[in-house]
Design a protein around this motif. Structure first.
Motif, mmCIF file in Angstrom:
data_model
loop_
_atom_site.group_PDB
_atom_site.id
_atom_site.type_symbol
_atom_site.label_atom_id
_atom_site.label_comp_id
_atom_site.label_asym_id
_atom_site.label_seq_id
_atom_site.Cartn_x
_atom_site.Cartn_y
_atom_site.Cartn_z
ATOM 1 N N GLY A 5 55.136 12.542 37.193
ATOM 2 C CA GLY A 5 55.401 13.613 38.150
ATOM 3 C C GLY A 5 55.847 14.923 37.522
ATOM 4 O O GLY A 5 56.041 15.904 38.210
ATOM 5 N N ALA A 6 56.020 14.941 36.181
ATOM 6 C CA ALA A 6 56.467 16.165 35.511
ATOM 7 C C ALA A 6 55.343 17.182 35.516
ATOM 8 O O ALA A 6 54.182 16.846 35.379
ATOM 9 C CB ALA A 6 56.887 15.849 34.079
ATOM 10 N N LYS A 7 55.677 18.435 35.671
ATOM 11 C CA LYS A 7 54.683 19.514 35.657
ATOM 12 C C LYS A 7 54.459 19.967 34.224
ATOM 13 O O LYS A 7 55.378 20.042 33.434
ATOM 14 C CB LYS A 7 55.165 20.676 36.513
ATOM 15 C CG LYS A 7 55.320 20.264 37.958
ATOM 16 C CD LYS A 7 55.172 21.441 38.863
ATOM 17 C CE LYS A 7 55.423 20.972 40.263
ATOM 18 N NZ LYS A 7 54.507 21.391 41.212
ATOM 19 N N SER A 8 53.206 20.254 33.938
ATOM 20 C CA SER A 8 52.840 20.725 32.619
ATOM 21 C C SER A 8 52.882 22.241 32.589
ATOM 22 O O SER A 8 52.600 22.903 33.571
ATOM 23 C CB SER A 8 51.431 20.246 32.276
ATOM 24 O OG SER A 8 50.977 20.878 31.122
ATOM 25 N N SER A 9 53.198 22.786 31.445
ATOM 26 C CA SER A 9 53.213 24.242 31.293
ATOM 27 C C SER A 9 51.803 24.787 31.131
ATOM 28 O O SER A 9 51.602 25.990 31.132
ATOM 29 C CB SER A 9 54.052 24.628 30.076
ATOM 30 O OG SER A 9 53.418 24.130 28.902
ATOM 31 N N GLY A 10 50.819 23.899 30.973
ATOM 32 C CA GLY A 10 49.432 24.344 30.814
ATOM 33 C C GLY A 10 49.018 24.472 29.363
ATOM 34 O O GLY A 10 47.854 24.557 29.068
ATOM 35 N N SER A 11 49.982 24.529 28.444
ATOM 36 C CA SER A 11 49.628 24.625 27.036
ATOM 37 C C SER A 11 49.844 23.275 26.371
ATOM 38 O O SER A 11 50.722 22.518 26.748
ATOM 39 C CB SER A 11 50.486 25.688 26.347
ATOM 40 O OG SER A 11 51.847 25.320 26.401
ATOM 41 N N ALA A 12 49.006 22.974 25.407
ATOM 42 C CA ALA A 12 49.121 21.764 24.603
ATOM 43 C C ALA A 12 49.372 20.518 25.452
ATOM 44 O O ALA A 12 50.335 19.804 25.256
ATOM 45 C CB ALA A 12 50.216 21.928 23.552
ATOM 46 N N VAL A 13 48.490 20.267 26.405
ATOM 47 C CA VAL A 13 48.594 19.070 27.237
ATOM 48 C C VAL A 13 47.945 17.917 26.494
ATOM 49 O O VAL A 13 46.840 18.059 25.963
ATOM 50 C CB VAL A 13 47.908 19.302 28.601
ATOM 51 C CG1 VAL A 13 47.912 18.044 29.436
ATOM 52 C CG2 VAL A 13 48.578 20.433 29.346
ATOM 53 N N ALA A 14 48.618 16.800 26.457
ATOM 54 C CA ALA A 14 48.085 15.619 25.782
ATOM 55 C C ALA A 14 46.815 15.153 26.488
ATOM 56 O O ALA A 14 46.735 15.158 27.720
ATOM 57 C CB ALA A 14 49.139 14.515 25.777
ATOM 58 N N GLY A 15 45.817 14.756 25.711
ATOM 59 C CA GLY A 15 44.528 14.344 26.253
ATOM 60 C C GLY A 15 44.602 13.182 27.221
ATOM 61 O O GLY A 15 43.796 13.093 28.141
ATOM 62 N N PHE A 16 45.571 12.294 27.037
ATOM 63 C CA PHE A 16 45.663 11.126 27.915
ATOM 64 C C PHE A 16 46.118 11.478 29.323
ATOM 65 O O PHE A 16 45.941 10.697 30.250
ATOM 66 C CB PHE A 16 46.609 10.066 27.339
ATOM 67 C CG PHE A 16 48.060 10.472 27.377
ATOM 68 C CD1 PHE A 16 48.828 10.253 28.520
ATOM 69 C CD2 PHE A 16 48.648 11.074 26.272
ATOM 70 C CE1 PHE A 16 50.165 10.630 28.554
ATOM 71 C CE2 PHE A 16 49.978 11.461 26.307
ATOM 72 C CZ PHE A 16 50.743 11.239 27.450
ATOM 73 N N MET A 20 45.065 9.812 33.271
ATOM 74 C CA MET A 20 46.212 9.212 33.960
ATOM 75 C C MET A 20 46.487 9.916 35.286
ATOM 76 O O MET A 20 46.794 9.265 36.296
ATOM 77 C CB MET A 20 47.455 9.224 33.066
ATOM 78 C CG MET A 20 47.319 8.369 31.820
ATOM 79 S SD MET A 20 46.930 6.641 32.169
ATOM 80 C CE MET A 20 48.452 6.112 32.935
ATOM 81 N N LEU A 21 46.395 11.251 35.300
ATOM 82 C CA LEU A 21 46.601 11.985 36.548
ATOM 83 C C LEU A 21 45.489 11.703 37.556
ATOM 84 O O LEU A 21 45.759 11.543 38.754
ATOM 85 C CB LEU A 21 46.695 13.483 36.274
ATOM 86 C CG LEU A 21 47.989 13.947 35.606
ATOM 87 C CD1 LEU A 21 47.848 15.386 35.123
ATOM 88 C CD2 LEU A 21 49.166 13.806 36.559
ATOM 89 N N LEU A 22 44.254 11.634 37.081
ATOM 90 C CA LEU A 22 43.149 11.301 37.979
ATOM 91 C C LEU A 22 43.342 9.911 38.570
ATOM 92 O O LEU A 22 43.173 9.695 39.776
ATOM 93 C CB LEU A 22 41.812 11.401 37.247
ATOM 94 C CG LEU A 22 41.348 12.806 36.892
ATOM 95 C CD1 LEU A 22 40.161 12.749 35.937
ATOM 96 C CD2 LEU A 22 40.998 13.593 38.136
ATOM 97 N N PHE A 23 43.711 8.961 37.722
ATOM 98 C CA PHE A 23 43.928 7.597 38.208
ATOM 99 C C PHE A 23 45.129 7.537 39.149
ATOM 100 O O PHE A 23 45.083 6.866 40.185
ATOM 101 C CB PHE A 23 44.121 6.616 37.043
ATOM 102 C CG PHE A 23 44.314 5.207 37.519
ATOM 103 C CD1 PHE A 23 43.263 4.493 38.068
ATOM 104 C CD2 PHE A 23 45.561 4.612 37.448
ATOM 105 C CE1 PHE A 23 43.444 3.197 38.534
ATOM 106 C CE2 PHE A 23 45.748 3.315 37.911
ATOM 107 C CZ PHE A 23 44.693 2.610 38.449
ATOM 108 N N ALA A 24 46.198 8.247 38.816
ATOM 109 C CA ALA A 24 47.385 8.251 39.680
ATOM 110 C C ALA A 24 47.063 8.861 41.043
ATOM 111 O O ALA A 24 47.543 8.377 42.077
ATOM 112 C CB ALA A 24 48.533 9.003 39.008
#
Length: 163
Positions: A5-16, A20-24
């Motif tokens: 549920g953590a929000k990403s800053s948009g930079s350097a997002v881990a590929g996994f 995981m978000l699509l599946f969630a």
């Protein structure tokens, strides 16, 4: 690993994160749908049953055809059919084109749960639209259609997950 549920800053997002978000997102929709179905008189249904009911289709199918469509053995398909039959979603009848074969057909209860599922999916999509906005949901759907090959729309998810 990122917190759920953590929000990403948009930079350097881990590929996994993307799968995981699509599946969630998929899982949250399916779980909510099944909560709704339970409240509407279908407490015994499971996500895999929806795939099986779709594999049977409007015209019915043999256990071998169901197995092929689901990506499982005829025996595994037969077990699923037995469960669905016990729950009143399907019935086995003689195949009118070949008396040696049995055809699995949806019962009125099987058709009803598919109708209620479709209504539930529409309600859940409307909730995403309410929260995210129609333009963002439509853009997300268009982007996914562009990235996901047409061959990915298959009913063998349960078999694929189980290997």
């Amino acid at each position: 690993m990122a917190e759920p549920g953590a929000k990403s800053s948009g930079s350097a997002v881990a590929g996994f994160e993307l799968p995981m978000l699509l599946f969630a997102g998929f899982r949250s929709i399916i779980d909510e749908l099944h909560r709704e179905l339970a409240e509407r008189g279908y407490p015994d249904t499971r996500p895999a049953y929806g795939y099986a009911l779709q594999a049977i289709g409007r015209d019915g199918a043999t256990a071998s055809e169901i197995g092929r469509r689901l990506g499982v053995s005829k025996q595994a398909a037969g077990k699923t059919v037995e469960k669905l039959e016990g729950l009143g979603y399907v019935e086995r009848v003689d195949d009118p084109e070949d008396g040696r074969r049995k055809l699995v057909r949806l019962t009125a209860r099987g058709v009803d749960i598919l109708v209620k599922s479709a209504e539930g999916f529409d309600r859940l999509r409307a909730e995403w639209v309410r929260v995210l906005g129609a333009d963002r949901v439509r853009a997300m759907e268009e982007d996914l259609r562009m990235m996901v090959p047409a061959s990915a729309f298959r009913l063998d998810a349960a078999g694929w997950f189980n290997g």
